[in-house]
Design an enzyme around this catalytic site. Structure first.
Site, PDB file in Angstrom:
ATOM      1  N   SER A 114       0.832  -1.200   0.000  1.00  0.00           N
ATOM      2  CA  SER A 114       0.000   0.000   0.000  1.00  0.00           C
ATOM      3  C   SER A 114       0.870   1.256   0.000  1.00  0.00           C
ATOM      4  O   SER A 114       1.677   1.458  -0.891  1.00  0.00           O
ATOM      5  CB  SER A 114      -0.962  -0.023   1.186  1.00  0.00           C
ATOM      6  OG  SER A 114      -1.858   1.052   1.139  1.00  0.00           O
ATOM      7  N   ASP A 256      -2.777   6.015  -4.097  1.00  0.00           N
ATOM      8  CA  ASP A 256      -1.639   5.462  -3.367  1.00  0.00           C
ATOM      9  C   ASP A 256      -0.975   4.389  -4.218  1.00  0.00           C
ATOM     10  O   ASP A 256      -1.297   4.217  -5.395  1.00  0.00           O
ATOM     11  CB  ASP A 256      -2.090   4.909  -2.013  1.00  0.00           C
ATOM     12  CG  ASP A 256      -2.996   3.686  -2.147  1.00  0.00           C
ATOM     13  OD1 ASP A 256      -3.590   3.489  -3.227  1.00  0.00           O
ATOM     14  OD2 ASP A 256      -3.121   2.925  -1.163  1.00  0.00           O
ATOM     15  N   ASP A 258      -0.970   1.016  -4.468  1.00  0.00           N
ATOM     16  CA  ASP A 258      -1.720  -0.054  -5.124  1.00  0.00           C
ATOM     17  C   ASP A 258      -3.045   0.435  -5.699  1.00  0.00           C
ATOM     18  O   ASP A 258      -3.872  -0.367  -6.135  1.00  0.00           O
ATOM     19  CB  ASP A 258      -1.945  -1.237  -4.180  1.00  0.00           C
ATOM     20  CG  ASP A 258      -2.826  -0.904  -2.982  1.00  0.00           C
ATOM     21  OD1 ASP A 258      -2.668   0.200  -2.428  1.00  0.00           O
ATOM     22  OD2 ASP A 258      -3.657  -1.743  -2.588  1.00  0.00           O
ATOM     23  N   ASP A 260      -5.836   1.747  -4.559  1.00  0.00           N
ATOM     24  CA  ASP A 260      -7.161   1.490  -3.991  1.00  0.00           C
ATOM     25  C   ASP A 260      -7.626   2.654  -3.122  1.00  0.00           C
ATOM     26  O   ASP A 260      -8.743   2.647  -2.617  1.00  0.00           O
ATOM     27  CB  ASP A 260      -7.185   0.179  -3.207  1.00  0.00           C
ATOM     28  CG  ASP A 260      -6.388   0.221  -1.910  1.00  0.00           C
ATOM     29  OD1 ASP A 260      -5.523   1.116  -1.756  1.00  0.00           O
ATOM     30  OD2 ASP A 260      -6.603  -0.662  -1.053  1.00  0.00           O
TER      31      ASP A 260
END
Length: 497
Positions: A114, A256, A258, A260
């Site tokens: 993340s 961010d 990734d 999501d």
């Protein structure tokens, strides 16, 4: 074959934590053996509940960290060892691989850390019907796995694993939003795309163009940049202001690592808070019932825009559990959002005869697009759209390299004694900043409400050695200043013996 390995013991031995967000830890600790074992434990649990069997496909994707390809290979080896087939989805957003898995009724894994620095990584696990939730986590931690003799003395795979053919999930993910919003939804808007090292950067550019917008690529990086949507770095704040002024942008879009969690800046280059973005997105989509963590802006209740607001602990699994309860109670239109901007929809959304299927996992694209489309439809700027909400402002930051044990000890100390004693202790600690402590909410961490309307919320991070601080006030500068002052106080606070 080696002896069975307890996942609970492996967590302690490796230092790689396993929770409802998946497994996360230092790259040096996330050996192939550890990643293989955790993946096997996940699939064993799915087999126990009838969601995994020999021959089923398992989707795997990853973010752009240097360590992600190696971890993906270890996860793929585990899938094959367990009798599954690998659908390698490449480097795509977490919600893209999750949507692919949900749509086909197969499990999926996303290799990502993340927003945290790239000396760390993680694996996020999805069931065939949604994210891993708390009961799944406990069941996975209770597994024991028998590992094959595939690893060397350092815990790395001894032999290269066979490559799987690449499955295209990006096209369907883009089509999901083009089909719903329409090919001219962003026509006339000049939109900057802060690409940095986000795995969804190319998808975001392609999507803006497919929706008729003018996409301006900005800040692409070959080096991983840990962009945290809850605590935007000062340099990213400055960049957005500079880009907006120089390029006359209507907005700046980003995510961010990734992809999501969203970042959306208004026409002045000011990044919107994730919970404000969530409120505006829910309004734009006509949602009636909301699940949102206790840390999010209280303007959601004050606005009167939503029939039902359900507060939860922090983390998408808790939001999903609350959304599921709302659906079970008969709510027809349900969404959830977090302070980091992650937005989830538990029920299909309908607009102008088009239907957007549910996607009960964090998604960065939907909140960004729905708010941009709504502002364009209303003929207002993003700053004007935000001004339509009650004047409540949140701010969040963190103390980095603050051990979790130290965070928990601080919270335990502050919560000692009767409610009167707790409020007196909190007033003594924070009174010079916020006045008299009025009441506390301990849904997740310690959330302190003061008589003047300010809020200070302290919470140990669940996935990093950090102490999170959330503040809320009726003035944006006040919320930021209060946060800074509260963190300085905490940093220098000593628990009396």
């Amino acid at each position: 074959m080696t002896q069975p390995v307890s996942i609970a013991d492996l967590m302690v031995q490796s230092g790689v934590a396993f929770g409802t967000s998946g497994a996360r830890g230092l790259v040096s600790a996330m050996t192939d053996r550890v990643c293989f074992a955790y993946s096997c434990a996940f699939l064993q649990h799915l087999a126990d509940i009838g969601q995994f069997w020999p021959g089923i496909h398992v989707a795997i994707a990853g973010d752009l960290r240097p360590s992600s390809p190696r971890v993906m290979a270890a996860c793929a080896a585990a899938v094959r060892h367990m009798g599954g087939e690998v659908d390698l989805c490449g480097f795509v957003p977490s919600p893209a691989v999750a949507a692919y898995g949900f749509g086909r009724g197969i499990p999926s894994l996303m290799v990502t850390g993340s927003h945290i620095p790239d000396d760390r990584n993680g694996i996020k696990f999805n069931r065939i019907d949604g994210e891993v939730l708390k009961p799944d986590e406990l069941a996975i931690r209770a597994q024991s796995v028998t590992l094959p003799d595939l690893f060397d003395g350092d815990g790395m795979l001894k032999d290269a694993q066979p490559a799987a053919p690449l499955v295209d999930v990006a096209t369907a993910y883009i089509a999901r939003y083009v089909d719903f919003f329409g090919g001219q939804a962003l026509a006339g808007l000049k939109l900057g795309i802060y690409e940095h090292s986000a795995v969804g950067r190319d998808i975001l550019v392609a999507l803006v163009k497919a929706l008729g917008g003018d996409a301006v690529s900005l800040g692409r990086s070959d080096r991983f940049i840990p962009v945290d949507t809850e605590a935007v770095r000062p340099q990213d704040q400055a960049l957005a202001r500079e880009w907006s002024a120089a390029l006359k942008l209507d907005a700046i879009l980003s995510t961010d690592g990734d992809s999501d969690r969203p970042l959306l800046a208004d026409e002045h280059g000011l990044w919107m808070r994730g919970d404000v973005l969530g409120m505006l997105s829910a309004r734009a989509l006509g949602v009636g019932a909301i699940a949102t963590p206790v840390s999010c802006n209280s303007a959601v209740e004050m606005s009167g825009l939503f029939a039902t607001v359900r507060r939860t602990r922090i983390g998408s699994p808790f939001v999903i559990e609350a959304m599921n309860r709302l659906v079970a109670e008969g709510q027809k239109s349900v969404c959830g959002y977090e302070a980091n901007g992650g937005f989830l929809i538990a029920t299909p959304v309908e607009a102008e005869g088009r239907i957007l299927p549910a996607l009960p996992t964090r998604d960065a694209l939907l909140p960004i697009l729905s708010v941009l489309v709504d502002a364009r439809r209303r003929g207002v700027t993003l700053s004007m759209l935000q001004a339509q909400l009650p004047a409540r402002y949140t701010f969040s930051e963190r103390l980095e390299n603050y051990p979790t044990a130290q965070s928990r000890a601080l919270i335990a100390h502050l919560e000692q004694g009767s409610e009167a004693a707790i409020l007196a202790r909190l007033t003594a600690m924070f009174g010079a900043l916020a006045g008299e402590a009025d009441w506390t909410d301990r849904t997740d961490g310690l959330r302190i409400h003061f008589t003047g309307g300010d809020i200070i919320h302290l919470r140990p991070s669940g996935n990093a050695p950090e102490l999170r601080c959330y503040t809320e006030s009726d003035n944006a500068q006040r919320a930021a200043t209060l946060n800074d002052q509260a963190l300085k106080l905490v940093r220098n606070y000593t628990i009396a013996a």
